[in-house]
Design a protein around this motif. Structure first.
Motif, PDB file in Angstrom:
ATOM      1  N   GLU A  15       0.989  -1.227  -0.045  1.00 19.78           N
ATOM      2  CA  GLU A  15      -0.070   0.000   0.106  1.00 19.78           C
ATOM      3  C   GLU A  15       0.777   1.233  -0.135  1.00 19.78           C
ATOM      4  OE1 GLU A  15      -3.231   0.525  -0.707  1.00 19.78           O
ATOM      5  OE2 GLU A  15      -3.398  -1.669  -0.787  1.00 19.78           O
ATOM      6  N   GLN A  16       2.068   1.154   0.709  1.00 15.67           N
ATOM      7  CA  GLN A  16       2.698   2.474   0.778  1.00 15.67           C
ATOM      8  C   GLN A  16       3.679   2.691  -0.539  1.00 15.67           C
ATOM      9  OE1 GLN A  16       5.172   2.408   4.259  1.00 15.67           O
ATOM     10  NE2 GLN A  16       3.733   1.085   5.346  1.00 15.67           N
ATOM     11  N   ALA A  17       3.846   1.414  -1.420  1.00 15.30           N
ATOM     12  CA  ALA A  17       4.923   1.664  -2.389  1.00 15.30           C
ATOM     13  C   ALA A  17       4.220   2.035  -3.855  1.00 15.30           C
ATOM     14  CB  ALA A  17       5.353   0.155  -2.675  1.00 15.30           C
ATOM     15  N   LYS A  18       3.606   3.367  -3.717  1.00 17.48           N
ATOM     16  CA  LYS A  18       2.943   3.978  -4.985  1.00 17.48           C
ATOM     17  C   LYS A  18       3.334   5.560  -4.999  1.00 17.48           C
ATOM     18  CE  LYS A  18      -0.780   0.648  -4.041  1.00 17.48           C
ATOM     19  NZ  LYS A  18      -2.033   0.448  -3.729  1.00 17.48           N
ATOM     20  N   VAL A  19       4.640   6.020  -4.752  1.00 18.85           N
ATOM     21  CA  VAL A  19       4.919   7.135  -4.673  1.00 18.85           C
ATOM     22  C   VAL A  19       5.763   7.496  -6.128  1.00 18.85           C
ATOM     23  CG1 VAL A  19       6.401   8.842  -3.400  1.00 18.85           C
ATOM     24  CG2 VAL A  19       5.426   6.681  -2.244  1.00 18.85           C
ATOM     25  N   LYS A  20       5.085   8.280  -6.754  1.00 19.74           N
ATOM     26  CA  LYS A  20       5.615   8.758  -8.073  1.00 19.74           C
ATOM     27  C   LYS A  20       6.982   9.663  -7.901  1.00 19.74           C
ATOM     28  CE  LYS A  20       4.469  11.879 -11.949  1.00 19.74           C
ATOM     29  NZ  LYS A  20       3.435  12.621 -12.714  1.00 19.74           N
ATOM     30  N   GLY A  21       7.887   9.066  -8.685  1.00 14.15           N
ATOM     31  CA  GLY A  21       9.166   9.807  -8.679  1.00 14.15           C
ATOM     32  C   GLY A  21      10.183   9.336  -7.544  1.00 14.15           C
ATOM     33  N   LEU A  22       9.900   8.331  -6.608  1.00 10.92           N
ATOM     34  CA  LEU A  22      10.593   7.984  -5.577  1.00 10.92           C
ATOM     35  C   LEU A  22      11.707   7.347  -5.858  1.00 10.92           C
ATOM     36  CD1 LEU A  22      11.024   7.689  -2.583  1.00 10.92           C
ATOM     37  CD2 LEU A  22       9.809   5.640  -2.696  1.00 10.92           C
ATOM     38  N   GLN A  23      13.141   7.695  -5.778  1.00 13.82           N
ATOM     39  CA  GLN A  23      14.117   7.027  -6.272  1.00 13.82           C
ATOM     40  C   GLN A  23      14.446   5.771  -5.322  1.00 13.82           C
ATOM     41  OE1 GLN A  23      16.086   8.003  -8.906  1.00 13.82           O
ATOM     42  NE2 GLN A  23      14.229   8.974  -9.313  1.00 13.82           N
ATOM     43  N   THR A  24      14.722   4.745  -5.985  1.00 13.57           N
ATOM     44  CA  THR A  24      15.045   3.456  -5.225  1.00 13.57           C
ATOM     45  C   THR A  24      16.497   2.801  -5.817  1.00 13.57           C
ATOM     46  OG1 THR A  24      13.549   1.811  -6.619  1.00 13.57           O
ATOM     47  CG2 THR A  24      12.483   2.697  -4.657  1.00 13.57           C
ATOM     48  N   PRO A  25      16.890   1.834  -4.926  1.00 16.26           N
ATOM     49  CA  PRO A  25      17.994   0.936  -5.671  1.00 16.26           C
ATOM     50  C   PRO A  25      17.469   0.280  -6.960  1.00 16.26           C
ATOM     51  CG  PRO A  25      18.036   0.859  -3.195  1.00 16.26           C
ATOM     52  CD  PRO A  25      16.800   1.555  -3.680  1.00 16.26           C
ATOM     53  N   PRO A  26      18.275  -0.091  -8.095  1.00 16.38           N
ATOM     54  CA  PRO A  26      17.772  -0.746  -9.083  1.00 16.38           C
ATOM     55  C   PRO A  26      17.282  -2.084  -8.737  1.00 16.38           C
ATOM     56  CG  PRO A  26      19.894  -0.510  -9.140  1.00 16.38           C
ATOM     57  CD  PRO A  26      19.469   0.241  -7.992  1.00 16.38           C
ATOM     58  N   ALA A  27      16.767  -2.969  -9.586  1.00 17.26           N
ATOM     59  CA  ALA A  27      16.265  -4.243  -9.352  1.00 17.26           C
ATOM     60  C   ALA A  27      17.626  -5.148  -9.097  1.00 17.26           C
ATOM     61  CB  ALA A  27      15.866  -4.807 -10.794  1.00 17.26           C
ATOM     62  N   ALA A  28      18.726  -4.871  -9.734  1.00 17.30           N
ATOM     63  CA  ALA A  28      19.922  -5.944  -9.484  1.00 17.30           C
ATOM     64  C   ALA A  28      20.389  -5.643  -8.136  1.00 17.30           C
ATOM     65  CB  ALA A  28      20.941  -5.167 -10.479  1.00 17.30           C
ATOM     66  N   HIS A  29      20.124  -4.608  -7.159  1.00 18.23           N
ATOM     67  CA  HIS A  29      20.328  -4.473  -5.715  1.00 18.23           C
ATOM     68  C   HIS A  29      19.657  -5.493  -5.162  1.00 18.23           C
ATOM     69  CE1 HIS A  29      21.130  -2.704  -2.093  1.00 18.23           C
ATOM     70  NE2 HIS A  29      19.855  -2.769  -1.858  1.00 18.23           N
ATOM     71  N   PHE A  30      18.214  -5.657  -5.299  1.00 20.80           N
ATOM     72  CA  PHE A  30      17.406  -6.572  -4.587  1.00 20.80           C
ATOM     73  C   PHE A  30      17.500  -8.054  -5.195  1.00 20.80           C
ATOM     74  CE2 PHE A  30      15.340  -2.418  -4.596  1.00 20.80           C
ATOM     75  CZ  PHE A  30      15.412  -2.079  -3.119  1.00 20.80           C
ATOM     76  N   MET A  31      18.181  -8.193  -6.319  1.00 22.96           N
ATOM     77  CA  MET A  31      18.465  -9.755  -6.701  1.00 22.96           C
ATOM     78  C   MET A  31      19.209 -10.365  -5.938  1.00 22.96           C
ATOM     79  SD  MET A  31      16.376 -10.241  -9.180  1.00 22.96           S
ATOM     80  CE  MET A  31      16.918 -11.686  -9.571  1.00 22.96           C
ATOM     81  N   GLN A  32      20.245  -9.644  -5.152  1.00 28.13           N
ATOM     82  CA  GLN A  32      20.897 -10.309  -3.979  1.00 28.13           C
ATOM     83  C   GLN A  32      19.922 -11.159  -3.146  1.00 28.13           C
ATOM     84  OE1 GLN A  32      22.858  -8.083  -1.036  1.00 28.13           O
ATOM     85  NE2 GLN A  32      21.798  -6.451  -1.659  1.00 28.13           N
ATOM     86  N   TYR A  33      18.936 -10.689  -2.720  1.00 24.88           N
ATOM     87  CA  TYR A  33      17.944 -11.348  -1.725  1.00 24.88           C
ATOM     88  C   TYR A  33      17.457 -12.778  -2.219  1.00 24.88           C
ATOM     89  CZ  TYR A  33      18.714  -7.009   0.806  1.00 24.88           C
ATOM     90  OH  TYR A  33      19.415  -6.028   1.517  1.00 24.88           O
ATOM     91  N   VAL A  34      17.151 -12.363  -3.781  1.00 24.25           N
ATOM     92  CA  VAL A  34      16.213 -13.412  -4.231  1.00 24.25           C
ATOM     93  C   VAL A  34      17.283 -14.656  -4.483  1.00 24.25           C
ATOM     94  CG1 VAL A  34      15.363 -14.109  -6.508  1.00 24.25           C
ATOM     95  CG2 VAL A  34      14.773 -11.781  -5.486  1.00 24.25           C
ATOM     96  N   GLU A  35      18.510 -14.213  -4.944  1.00 25.18           N
ATOM     97  CA  GLU A  35      19.503 -15.453  -4.917  1.00 25.18           C
ATOM     98  C   GLU A  35      19.721 -16.110  -3.623  1.00 25.18           C
ATOM     99  OE1 GLU A  35      23.728 -15.946  -6.873  1.00 25.18           O
ATOM    100  OE2 GLU A  35      23.286 -13.868  -6.398  1.00 25.18           O
ATOM    101  N   ARG A  36      19.820 -15.231  -2.442  1.00 19.67           N
ATOM    102  CA  ARG A  36      19.986 -15.982  -1.270  1.00 19.67           C
ATOM    103  C   ARG A  36      18.757 -17.017  -0.906  1.00 19.67           C
ATOM    104  NH1 ARG A  36      21.027 -11.152   2.968  1.00 19.67           N
ATOM    105  NH2 ARG A  36      22.128  -9.969   1.527  1.00 19.67           N
ATOM    106  N   VAL A  37      17.870 -16.961  -1.243  1.00 21.55           N
ATOM    107  CA  VAL A  37      16.691 -17.464  -0.704  1.00 21.55           C
ATOM    108  C   VAL A  37      16.022 -18.735  -1.931  1.00 21.55           C
ATOM    109  CG1 VAL A  37      15.848 -15.886   1.008  1.00 21.55           C
ATOM    110  CG2 VAL A  37      14.772 -15.775  -1.290  1.00 21.55           C
ATOM    111  N   ILE A  38      16.466 -18.531  -3.185  1.00 19.45           N
ATOM    112  CA  ILE A  38      15.974 -19.393  -4.164  1.00 19.45           C
ATOM    113  C   ILE A  38      16.432 -20.716  -3.918  1.00 19.45           C
ATOM    114  CG2 ILE A  38      17.970 -19.111  -5.708  1.00 19.45           C
ATOM    115  CD1 ILE A  38      15.648 -18.793  -8.072  1.00 19.45           C
ATOM    116  N   ARG A  39      15.765 -21.765  -3.860  1.00 17.43           N
ATOM    117  CA  ARG A  39      16.105 -23.161  -3.765  1.00 17.43           C
ATOM    118  C   ARG A  39      17.258 -23.657  -4.915  1.00 17.43           C
ATOM    119  NH1 ARG A  39      10.074 -25.639  -3.359  1.00 17.43           N
ATOM    120  NH2 ARG A  39       9.891 -25.229  -1.167  1.00 17.43           N
TER     121      ARG A  39
END
Length: 186
Positions: free
Chosen positions: A160-184
């Protein structure tokens, strides 16, 4: 990111290449919503599993062919089910259950918190009616019986909070480390 696991490449490609569609009625796209959700989870100090779930919770929107906003046309795209089915062979329940339950969590919060409905965006209100409305007391009890329900509720709050126009976030590559940690393992 490991370049040897094609599943990670597939997930990254969906986020980078298939998430340009508008996110509901918000002034952001699917990618921005996913990145904002994951960033909120990371900043809150959540587990790698919940950060990955936050990044991937709407991946069902990226794997169906119903257009950008099916709810506007009275169609529940069941993106939570599609996302769960897409992710189930790659992740354990610590990732897949919050994804599967994030819509139910909205229904749960509408039933259990008097002020939650008032916090919903216009598109969340529209989709809520297609998704069954607030839960009944029996549905609340069933939802609370699922071990991952608290993570699903937390994910819903990020959603619900993640709908802010223009909000700067890290890129997808930054978050893929978490995906890689938990993928089977493949």
């Amino acid at each position: 990111m490991s370049h040897t696991d094609p599943r990670l490449a597939q997930i990254a490609a969906l986020i980078e290449l298939k998430a340009d569609g508008q996110y509901g009625l918000a002034d952001i796209n699917q990618r921005q919503h996913a990145l904002q959700s994951a960033w909120l989870a990371e900043r809150a100090g959540c587990t790698a599993s919940l950060i990955a779930a936050a990044l991937l919770h709407d991946i069902g929107h990226m794997v169906h062919n119903l257009g950008e906003n099916p709810a506007e046309h009275g169609v529940d795209d069941e993106h939570e089910r599609l996302g769960y089915e897409f992710l189930a062979s790659m992740f354990g329940p610590e990732v897949t259950e919050p994804v599967r339950l994030h819509v139910a969590a909205k229904r749960y919060l509408c039933a259990t918190e008097a002020d939650y409905f008032g916090k919903l965006s216009k598109d969340s209100i529209l989709s809520l009616s297609l998704q069954g409305g607030p839960m009944s007391p029996e549905e609340v009890a069933e939802f609370e019986a699922v071990p991952e329900y608290k993570d699903a509720v937390q994910l819903r709050r990020f959603d619900e909070q993640a709908k802010v126009k223009g909000l700067q976030t890290p890129p997808a590559a930054h978050f893929m480390q978490y995906v890689e940690r938990v993928i089977r393992p493949a």
